[in-house]
Design a protein around this motif. Structure first.
Motif, PDB file in Angstrom:
ATOM      1  N   ASN A   1     -23.396   4.733 -93.277  1.00 58.69           N
ATOM      2  CA  ASN A   1     -23.090   5.946 -93.645  1.00 58.69           C
ATOM      3  C   ASN A   1     -22.465   6.799 -92.556  1.00 58.69           C
ATOM      4  O   ASN A   1     -22.958   6.874 -91.486  1.00 58.69           O
ATOM      5  CB  ASN A   1     -24.312   6.950 -93.841  1.00 58.69           C
ATOM      6  N   GLY A   2     -21.037   7.200 -92.916  1.00 52.72           N
ATOM      7  CA  GLY A   2     -20.091   7.724 -91.709  1.00 52.72           C
ATOM      8  C   GLY A   2     -20.613   9.027 -91.240  1.00 52.72           C
ATOM      9  O   GLY A   2     -21.795   9.094 -91.241  1.00 52.72           O
ATOM     10  N   HIS A   3     -19.741   9.680 -90.618  1.00 46.30           N
ATOM     11  CA  HIS A   3     -20.000  11.053 -90.162  1.00 46.30           C
ATOM     12  C   HIS A   3     -20.548  11.937 -90.850  1.00 46.30           C
ATOM     13  O   HIS A   3     -20.478  11.918 -91.829  1.00 46.30           O
ATOM     14  CB  HIS A   3     -18.703  11.204 -89.228  1.00 46.30           C
ATOM     15  N   ARG A   4     -21.314  12.821 -90.268  1.00 41.63           N
ATOM     16  CA  ARG A   4     -21.903  13.881 -90.899  1.00 41.63           C
ATOM     17  C   ARG A   4     -20.712  14.957 -91.401  1.00 41.63           C
ATOM     18  O   ARG A   4     -19.909  15.397 -90.614  1.00 41.63           O
ATOM     19  CB  ARG A   4     -22.685  14.796 -90.022  1.00 41.63           C
ATOM     20  N   GLY A   5     -20.587  15.243 -92.790  1.00 46.01           N
ATOM     21  CA  GLY A   5     -19.703  15.888 -93.362  1.00 46.01           C
ATOM     22  C   GLY A   5     -19.503  17.196 -92.767  1.00 46.01           C
ATOM     23  O   GLY A   5     -20.463  18.134 -92.883  1.00 46.01           O
ATOM     24  N   GLY A   6     -18.187  17.854 -92.432  1.00 41.99           N
ATOM     25  CA  GLY A   6     -17.672  19.249 -92.402  1.00 41.99           C
ATOM     26  C   GLY A   6     -18.818  20.143 -91.597  1.00 41.99           C
ATOM     27  O   GLY A   6     -19.320  21.170 -92.146  1.00 41.99           O
TER      28      GLY A   6
ATOM     29  N   GLU B   1     -24.003  26.298 -89.693  1.00 45.06           N
ATOM     30  CA  GLU B   1     -24.086  25.483 -90.978  1.00 45.06           C
ATOM     31  C   GLU B   1     -25.146  24.215 -90.743  1.00 45.06           C
ATOM     32  O   GLU B   1     -25.833  24.061 -91.368  1.00 45.06           O
ATOM     33  CB  GLU B   1     -22.781  24.988 -91.291  1.00 45.06           C
TER      34      GLU B   1
ATOM     35  N   ARG C   1     -28.047  23.156 -92.850  1.00 46.15           N
ATOM     36  CA  ARG C   1     -28.183  22.033 -93.358  1.00 46.15           C
ATOM     37  C   ARG C   1     -29.489  21.175 -93.188  1.00 46.15           C
ATOM     38  O   ARG C   1     -29.967  20.542 -94.117  1.00 46.15           O
ATOM     39  CB  ARG C   1     -26.999  21.019 -92.958  1.00 46.15           C
TER      40      ARG C   1
ATOM     41  N   PRO D   1     -21.880  10.864 -96.141  1.00 49.94           N
ATOM     42  CA  PRO D   1     -20.513  10.479 -96.977  1.00 49.94           C
ATOM     43  C   PRO D   1     -20.416   8.919 -96.609  1.00 49.94           C
ATOM     44  O   PRO D   1     -20.621   8.518 -95.265  1.00 49.94           O
ATOM     45  CB  PRO D   1     -19.410  11.115 -95.981  1.00 49.94           C
TER      46      PRO D   1
ATOM     47  N   VAL E   1     -17.666  24.120 -90.297  1.00 51.79           N
ATOM     48  CA  VAL E   1     -17.445  25.325 -91.016  1.00 51.79           C
ATOM     49  C   VAL E   1     -18.881  26.183 -90.816  1.00 51.79           C
ATOM     50  O   VAL E   1     -19.884  25.931 -91.374  1.00 51.79           O
ATOM     51  CB  VAL E   1     -17.346  24.996 -92.313  1.00 51.79           C
TER      52      VAL E   1
ATOM     53  N   TYR F   1     -24.915  25.092-102.119  1.00 53.76           N
ATOM     54  CA  TYR F   1     -25.586  25.561-100.669  1.00 53.76           C
ATOM     55  C   TYR F   1     -25.538  26.683-100.550  1.00 53.76           C
ATOM     56  O   TYR F   1     -26.356  27.427 -99.826  1.00 53.76           O
ATOM     57  CB  TYR F   1     -24.661  24.606 -99.834  1.00 53.76           C
TER      58      TYR F   1
END
Lengths: 200, 200
Positions: free
Chosen positions: B21-26, B44, B48, A89, B29, A148
């Motif tokens: 590039n910010g933090h790894r998303g979500g 997850e 990924r 992101p 979950v 996904y």
DNA sequence: CAGTTTAAGTCAACGAACCTGCCGTAACCG
DNA sequence: CGGTTACGGCAGGTTCGTTGACTTAAACTG
């Protein structure tokens, strides 16, 4: 992987194994294994098998999401972009270009569509205002997750069958196949996760 | 695998890992691992990662042969055809279609080029004379081998680093990812080799 | 501050490789 | 003989990649 999304021509046989395809070609030539005893997996037929594995696994893995994509009028290029924006992101356009290894124009086309349909948002960077940092909108996150999930089915089945040790081996080999830069990228974004944006 | 064969835009950085590039998303979950304790690799973020691995490994593996291809004015579609004809000498057109999962027209274009340039020979089947059994000419074998050698470099390096156990795991996972038909195909043509033409 | 570099977007034109749909020919097969 | 199969080909279209040149705005730099 290109846009191969055809409705599965229902192969009568297992899969193109007619009784006519003769013997396997030239499996006698096995260069590297002659020197190393324990490295039997470097024989030519083993490496040939690896070529097949990569082709089929990638074909079916990417194909898993095609149903959803085509009902939205999107292609695999869009999926790839969505995936890497989801994974990073706030990624810049040029960074995304370096990952995808396509030209600016190819990405522009894809990005225009994704932004236009409300899946991707662009916000100017606050440290460098020339940048348009890419993020997924809520709709984009939802879509990316749907895609996904399809791939996850294949993956979890494969992982579960194979077991943890096999998965570890899988990862080691896959990392080895990709080039230095890609490995570095994965290391940077992998275990510790990328630094949450600071430094500016 | 589409036709992406670009001249490597020489990424200055490692590979698009800007500090932004910010933090790894979500990654919170993680559905399936909640039930199973030992199946941590189904979390997850592990899945990924697998997506990334498949993308990069495939990208660089197929890209390895691009230099040769483009100097001959051929594309990846040609390489794929060459590969599977080499692996299945005497394969029929329809069987090759089922493997590649492309349309007749797409294959026809590729095949016309390969036959025209003397890489592929077509001989009518003696059992069924409608068929045009495909084989590589000597030139075709030479070319296919050149392409193979390029990929072999990546593969042997990866296999050697990872070791035999990892390779075994790699194979198990890759087989699991592909669909039933592809698995069956590999089994049929794999360990025992395809039956040398009988049964008809 | 002027000049260069960089990030991103854009236009035009192109090419590779895929797609559907349809038709034709030759051969197999019941 | 009639239906099906294997293959080839045409028409027309889409996706997705390519090159090259040009513009804007912001950042860097001497």
């Amino acid at each position: 992987m290109s846009g191969q999304r055809n409705p599965q021509p229902a192969p009568r046989e297992t899969m193109g194994r007619s009784p006519f395809n003769g013997h396997r070609g030239g499996a006698d030539v096995n260069g590297p294994s002659s020197t190393a005893g324990s490295l039997l997996f470097l024989r030519e037929d083993e490496l040939r098998l690896a070529q097949d594995l990569l082709f089929f696994a990638y074909r079916d893995f990417t194909g898993a999401a095609d149903v959803i994509l085509r009902e939205l009028g999107l292609g695999r290029a869009h999926h790839r972009a969505l995936h890497f924006i989801a994974r990073n992101p706030g990624i810049t356009v040029s960074d995304l270009l370096a990952i995808l290894r396509i030209t600016k124009q190819s990405l522009a086309r894809v990005l225009t569509a994704l932004v236009g349909q409300g899946y991707v948002a662009q916000v100017p960077g606050r440290a460098d205002r020339r940048q348009r940092l890419l993020t997924l909108t809520v709709a984009g996150q939802t879509l990316e997750r749907r895609l996904y999930e399809r791939q996850r089915e294949r993956l979890t089945a494969a992982y579960r069958e194979a077991g943890g040790a096999a998965v570890e081996g899988f990862r080691r080999v896959m990392r080895g196949i990709m080039n230095e830069n890609a490995r570095a990228y994965l290391e940077a974004s992998g275990p510790a996760g990328p630094q949450p944006a600071q430094r500016g």
